[in-house]
Write a protein that holds these residues in place. Structure first.
Motif, PDB file in Angstrom:
ATOM      1  N   ARG A   1      -2.155   1.533  39.992  1.00 49.20           N
ATOM      2  CA  ARG A   1      -2.295   0.201  39.373  1.00 49.20           C
ATOM      3  C   ARG A   1      -3.062   0.308  38.061  1.00 49.20           C
ATOM      4  NH1 ARG A   1      -2.396  -5.220  41.335  1.00 49.20           N
ATOM      5  NH2 ARG A   1      -2.622  -6.545  39.480  1.00 49.20           N
ATOM      6  N   LEU A   2      -4.097   1.153  38.037  1.00 46.58           N
ATOM      7  CA  LEU A   2      -4.852   1.365  36.799  1.00 46.58           C
ATOM      8  C   LEU A   2      -3.959   1.943  35.705  1.00 46.58           C
ATOM      9  CD1 LEU A   2      -7.551   1.508  35.226  1.00 46.58           C
ATOM     10  CD2 LEU A   2      -7.871   3.796  36.220  1.00 46.58           C
ATOM     11  N   LEU A   3      -3.140   2.925  36.061  1.00 52.31           N
ATOM     12  CA  LEU A   3      -2.244   3.530  35.065  1.00 52.31           C
ATOM     13  C   LEU A   3      -1.287   2.490  34.497  1.00 52.31           C
ATOM     14  CD1 LEU A   3      -1.320   6.928  36.811  1.00 52.31           C
ATOM     15  CD2 LEU A   3      -3.009   6.543  35.013  1.00 52.31           C
ATOM     16  N   ARG A   4      -0.738   1.654  35.351  1.00 51.96           N
ATOM     17  CA  ARG A   4       0.225   0.662  34.877  1.00 51.96           C
ATOM     18  C   ARG A   4      -0.466  -0.413  34.037  1.00 51.96           C
ATOM     19  NH1 ARG A   4       4.982   1.798  37.403  1.00 51.96           N
ATOM     20  NH2 ARG A   4       4.899   2.747  39.490  1.00 51.96           N
ATOM     21  N   GLU A   5      -1.652  -0.842  34.455  1.00 51.67           N
ATOM     22  CA  GLU A   5      -2.355  -1.903  33.728  1.00 51.67           C
ATOM     23  C   GLU A   5      -2.811  -1.428  32.345  1.00 51.67           C
ATOM     24  OE1 GLU A   5      -2.801  -5.047  34.476  1.00 51.67           O
ATOM     25  OE2 GLU A   5      -1.934  -5.011  36.491  1.00 51.67           O
ATOM     26  N   THR A   6      -3.171  -0.165  32.229  1.00 51.52           N
ATOM     27  CA  THR A   6      -3.627   0.371  30.947  1.00 51.52           C
ATOM     28  C   THR A   6      -2.488   0.946  30.119  1.00 51.52           C
ATOM     29  OG1 THR A   6      -4.124   2.509  32.007  1.00 51.52           O
ATOM     30  CG2 THR A   6      -5.935   0.901  31.820  1.00 51.52           C
ATOM     31  N   ASN A   7      -1.291   0.976  30.704  1.00 50.93           N
ATOM     32  CA  ASN A   7      -0.110   1.532  30.032  1.00 50.93           C
ATOM     33  C   ASN A   7      -0.305   2.997  29.652  1.00 50.93           C
ATOM     34  OD1 ASN A   7       2.563   1.168  29.282  1.00 50.93           O
ATOM     35  ND2 ASN A   7       2.040   0.650  27.167  1.00 50.93           N
ATOM     36  N   VAL A   8      -1.044   3.716  30.504  1.00 46.30           N
ATOM     37  CA  VAL A   8      -1.174   5.170  30.378  1.00 46.30           C
ATOM     38  C   VAL A   8      -0.418   5.752  31.577  1.00 46.30           C
ATOM     39  CG1 VAL A   8      -2.731   7.146  30.260  1.00 46.30           C
ATOM     40  CG2 VAL A   8      -3.432   4.946  29.287  1.00 46.30           C
ATOM     41  N   PRO A   9       0.773   6.276  31.374  1.00 43.94           N
ATOM     42  CA  PRO A   9       1.619   6.615  32.523  1.00 43.94           C
ATOM     43  C   PRO A   9       1.207   7.859  33.290  1.00 43.94           C
ATOM     44  CG  PRO A   9       2.727   7.207  30.486  1.00 43.94           C
ATOM     45  CD  PRO A   9       1.481   6.471  30.089  1.00 43.94           C
ATOM     46  N   ILE A  10       0.370   8.716  32.706  1.00 46.91           N
ATOM     47  CA  ILE A  10       0.039   9.999  33.338  1.00 46.91           C
ATOM     48  C   ILE A  10      -1.405   9.973  33.818  1.00 46.91           C
ATOM     49  CG2 ILE A  10       0.059  12.511  33.066  1.00 46.91           C
ATOM     50  CD1 ILE A  10       1.804  12.119  30.600  1.00 46.91           C
ATOM     51  N   GLY A  11      -1.613  10.503  35.013  1.00 41.36           N
ATOM     52  CA  GLY A  11      -2.976  10.556  35.506  1.00 41.36           C
ATOM     53  C   GLY A  11      -3.191  11.700  36.475  1.00 41.36           C
ATOM     54  N   ILE A  12      -4.448  12.064  36.653  1.00 39.58           N
ATOM     55  CA  ILE A  12      -4.850  13.047  37.653  1.00 39.58           C
ATOM     56  C   ILE A  12      -5.881  12.387  38.555  1.00 39.58           C
ATOM     57  CG2 ILE A  12      -6.030  15.238  38.087  1.00 39.58           C
ATOM     58  CD1 ILE A  12      -5.019  16.220  35.384  1.00 39.58           C
ATOM     59  N   ILE A  13      -5.585  12.335  39.845  1.00 41.08           N
ATOM     60  CA  ILE A  13      -6.549  11.857  40.825  1.00 41.08           C
ATOM     61  C   ILE A  13      -6.876  13.043  41.717  1.00 41.08           C
ATOM     62  CG2 ILE A  13      -4.708  10.970  42.324  1.00 41.08           C
ATOM     63  CD1 ILE A  13      -6.710   8.829  43.258  1.00 41.08           C
ATOM     64  N   THR A  14      -8.167  13.277  41.935  1.00 40.08           N
ATOM     65  CA  THR A  14      -8.561  14.519  42.608  1.00 40.08           C
ATOM     66  C   THR A  14      -9.713  14.302  43.570  1.00 40.08           C
ATOM     67  OG1 THR A  14      -9.364  16.784  42.207  1.00 40.08           O
ATOM     68  CG2 THR A  14     -10.049  15.091  40.643  1.00 40.08           C
ATOM     69  N   THR A  15      -9.670  15.072  44.645  1.00 46.50           N
ATOM     70  CA  THR A  15     -10.801  15.183  45.557  1.00 46.50           C
ATOM     71  C   THR A  15     -11.171  16.658  45.611  1.00 46.50           C
ATOM     72  OG1 THR A  15      -9.484  15.597  47.539  1.00 46.50           O
ATOM     73  CG2 THR A  15      -9.854  13.296  46.941  1.00 46.50           C
ATOM     74  N   ASP A  16     -12.068  17.001  46.513  1.00 45.14           N
ATOM     75  CA  ASP A  16     -12.447  18.411  46.618  1.00 45.14           C
ATOM     76  C   ASP A  16     -11.348  19.249  47.269  1.00 45.14           C
ATOM     77  OD1 ASP A  16     -12.840  17.020  48.973  1.00 45.14           O
ATOM     78  OD2 ASP A  16     -14.469  18.302  49.664  1.00 45.14           O
ATOM     79  N   THR A  17     -10.309  18.596  47.837  1.00 41.42           N
ATOM     80  CA  THR A  17      -9.258  19.365  48.513  1.00 41.42           C
ATOM     81  C   THR A  17      -7.903  19.306  47.812  1.00 41.42           C
ATOM     82  OG1 THR A  17      -8.640  17.482  49.910  1.00 41.42           O
ATOM     83  CG2 THR A  17     -10.320  18.992  50.761  1.00 41.42           C
ATOM     84  N   THR A  18      -7.711  18.377  46.881  1.00 42.64           N
ATOM     85  CA  THR A  18      -6.396  18.169  46.275  1.00 42.64           C
ATOM     86  C   THR A  18      -6.528  17.762  44.823  1.00 42.64           C
ATOM     87  OG1 THR A  18      -5.562  17.380  48.410  1.00 42.64           O
ATOM     88  CG2 THR A  18      -4.196  16.932  46.485  1.00 42.64           C
ATOM     89  N   VAL A  19      -5.653  18.330  43.995  1.00 43.62           N
ATOM     90  CA  VAL A  19      -5.491  17.872  42.613  1.00 43.62           C
ATOM     91  C   VAL A  19      -4.092  17.275  42.523  1.00 43.62           C
ATOM     92  CG1 VAL A  19      -5.417  18.524  40.177  1.00 43.62           C
ATOM     93  CG2 VAL A  19      -7.043  19.652  41.722  1.00 43.62           C
ATOM     94  N   ARG A  20      -3.998  16.000  42.214  1.00 45.46           N
ATOM     95  CA  ARG A  20      -2.704  15.308  42.225  1.00 45.46           C
ATOM     96  C   ARG A  20      -2.354  14.808  40.817  1.00 45.46           C
ATOM     97  NH1 ARG A  20      -1.728  10.777  46.701  1.00 45.46           N
ATOM     98  NH2 ARG A  20      -1.558  12.693  47.975  1.00 45.46           N
ATOM     99  N   LEU A  21      -1.183  15.223  40.355  1.00 46.56           N
ATOM    100  CA  LEU A  21      -0.647  14.744  39.087  1.00 46.56           C
ATOM    101  C   LEU A  21       0.253  13.544  39.369  1.00 46.56           C
ATOM    102  CD1 LEU A  21      -0.004  14.966  36.034  1.00 46.56           C
ATOM    103  CD2 LEU A  21       1.774  16.628  36.637  1.00 46.56           C
TER     104      LEU A  21
END
Length: 570
Positions: free
Chosen positions: A150-170
């Protein structure tokens, strides 16, 4: 057989199991992204950076920014929100008062060519956070991943990385399009077997690919956008395969009708001939809908549903049966009854233990719309709660061929989650404008010379009728009636043919792959009509429709000012 670079990308994507469409091998190869299997230095540095959890000894990534700086070689002085970089701008914080939520990134990577714009947002979650587990604040039930999208769509930045200590997600979530993501497991990438996944992540996210030094066409954003264009190719190929599935289903129902001495479709064919085509078309669209819903998580995920009703699981079971019994799949039955049961469950609803399916009603899954599919007489209605007692003997071989055309594209499993509404529409378009008729003689479908949209496709030729014509008239008739040109080398054979086999030899290069063998007299055949041309319904790629719609609506919306009312918009 794919080339080595393409095969390497297929292999690591197979390990990752993408959700939705993010990257495709063809776009990666075009951008000169190559997985160097012999590269060890960076991987060894990464393996030395991840630390074992004190709980279960599993490797963890405790500091994403340190990883980004030392492994991915990001220049953190340019990354907003980092200790050495500029502050995050307020435009990257989104307040959603109606949902009692505020969304914000941890850091942001700037666009090298456009000042004050951003090409990638990063969200670092606390260790141990389950990024796909939904939480409820009383107003909004959403997982950390959903909130980030939702943050990516609201800011119109289509690419993001969300990460925890176990996973890096593109994550790739362009506004107005379906989203997709690649989850790179931290622990697995530190193993030898997981090294291809690490190398792929390194190639996609390394600092050079996010910088001005990288050619524009090879940057991350360009690769993701180019991959999305692949959807247009998918639409065309999938639509063609779905049409093949319809032909397969026609033959399967014909075989079931033969086994039942004509009691499956003949009554319907006599009383409402269009219902036969409608029932077959509805069957295919039911499957497309369910496959889409399964991959979107819109149907139950528990074992009761998956093992007894899931279409994806049915395909896997039938494929396993084919591996064990390759010669008898057309003498095995059960898959068709399961599809009929699935339709009843979705229409009527069901509950068993924790599994609950609300009644969807509607026409698509209504068992009474096309009773012949269940082996019931024409225009009869079922009694609620009755059992399927006279199921047509549509073979498991037929069901498997239909599902394979819907699920496997060029040897790879198709992701329905990656399809947008336009792609689903193109599938329906491919099957529009046909009718089912009994063959008036030995019949095949032929390939027309022109394939312009709206032109009749794969018209049916009665070979017995063609054989009865004068030799010199045959080629002319095929041209005028079917838009089918016989190659010059085959023309003498067509002219002198004295049998159906002779005609098939003359027409071999023009026989449709959908009818590899002639249908016998009286068998069901699929005839194209002019309905598609009259309806004007055709798939149009988003890159063509979007600017047209935007240009048309912009002056209308601007006339209403900054805050148009719902009534004005309607």
């Amino acid at each position: 057989m794919p080339d080595a670079p393409t095969l390497a990308h297929q292999q690591w994507l197979g390990l990752i199991q993408p959700v939705g469409l993010v990257v495709v091998p063809s776009a990666l190869v075009s951008a000169n992204i190559v997985i160097e299997a012999t590269e060890r230095t960076k991987w060894q540095a990464y393996a030395g950076m991840v630390v074992a959890s004190p709980i279960n000894d599993e490797a963890r990534l405790s500091d994403f920014l340190a990883f980004a700086e030392s492994i991915l070689e990001w220049d953190l002085r340019t990354v907003a929100g980092t200790p050495s970089g500029p502050a995050l701008p307020e435009t990257l914080t989104v307040a959603l008062p109606e949902l009692r939520a505020q969304l914000e990134a941890s850091s942001a990577v700037p666009d090298p060519d456009r000042p004050d714009t951003w090409q990638l947002l990063v969200k670092v979650l606390p260790a141990g956070t389950a990024m796909d587990s939904a939480s409820d604040n009383g107003t909004w039930t959403a997982s950390p991943h959903d909130q980030f999208e939702r943050l990516l769509r609201e800011t119109n930045v289509p690419i993001g990385i969300i990460t925890t200590d176990t996973t890096v997600r593109l994550v790739y979530a362009p506004r107005g399009e379906s989203s997709g993501y690649l989850s790179f497991p931290v622990a697995a990438m530190a193993t030898v077997a997981g090294r291809p996944m690490f190398l792929a992540m390194l190639e996609l996210l390394k600092g050079w690919r996010l910088s001005r030094a990288c050619p524009t066409a090879s940057r991350l954003g360009a690769v993701l956008r180019e991959s999305r264009k692949y959807q247009n190719t998918v639409s065309t190929k999938l639509a063609e395969q779905v049409l093949g599935a319809l032909y397969d289903l026609v033959r399967g129902v014909q075989a079931a009708d033969d086994a039942a001495s004509g009691t499956v479709v003949q009554e319907t064919l006599s009383n409402a001939p269009l219902d036969v085509y409608g029932g077959l078309l509805t069957t295919i669209m039911r499957l497309v809908f369910v496959l889409y819903a399964e991959e979107r998580g819109m149907l139950p995920q528990d074992a009761v549903w998956v093992e007894n009703y899931g279409v994806g699981a049915l395909y896997q079971r039938l494929a396993a049966d084919r591996a064990r019994y390759p010669d008898t799949m057309d003498q095995r039955f059960g898959g068709w009854a399961r599809l009929l049961t699935l339709a009843r469950v979705l229409h009527d609803g069901a509950q068993h233990s924790a599994m609950r399916i609300p009644a969807r009603a509607g026409e698509l899954f209504d068992p009474d719309r096309y009773p012949f599919l269940e082996g019931r007489p024409f225009a009869t209605r079922r009694v609620m709660g009755d059992r399927l007692s006279n199921v047509p003997r549509v073979s498991d071989g037929c069901v498997l061929r239909v599902l394979e055309r819907l699920l496997v594209l060029e040897g790879e499993r198709l992701s329905y989650r990656a399809l947008d509404v336009e792609q689903i529409g193109s599938v329906y378009e491919a099957m529009m404008g046909f009718e089912v008729k009994p063959a008036l003689g030995a019949s095949i479908s032929v390939i027309p010379k022109t394939k312009a949209k709206g032109s009749p496709s794969h018209p049916v030729v009665n070979l017995d009728e063609l054989l009865g014509m004068q030799g010199a008239e045959r080629a002319k008739w095929l041209k005028e009636e079917c838009d089918c040109d016989v190659p010059p080398a085959q023309a003498p054979l067509l002219k002198t043919a004295t049998s159906v086999d002779g005609l098939l030899e003359a027409l071999q290069k023009r026989v449709s792959r959908f009818t590899p063998t002639p249908a016998r007299l009286g068998a069901l055949t699929l005839h194209p009509t002019e309905e598609r041309r009259r309806s004007g319904s055709h798939y149009t790629p988003r890159e063509l429709t979007e600017p047209i719609v935007a240009t048309t609506l912009r002056p209308i919306l601007e006339a209403y000012g900054n805050t148009p009312t719902p009534a004005q918009l309607l």
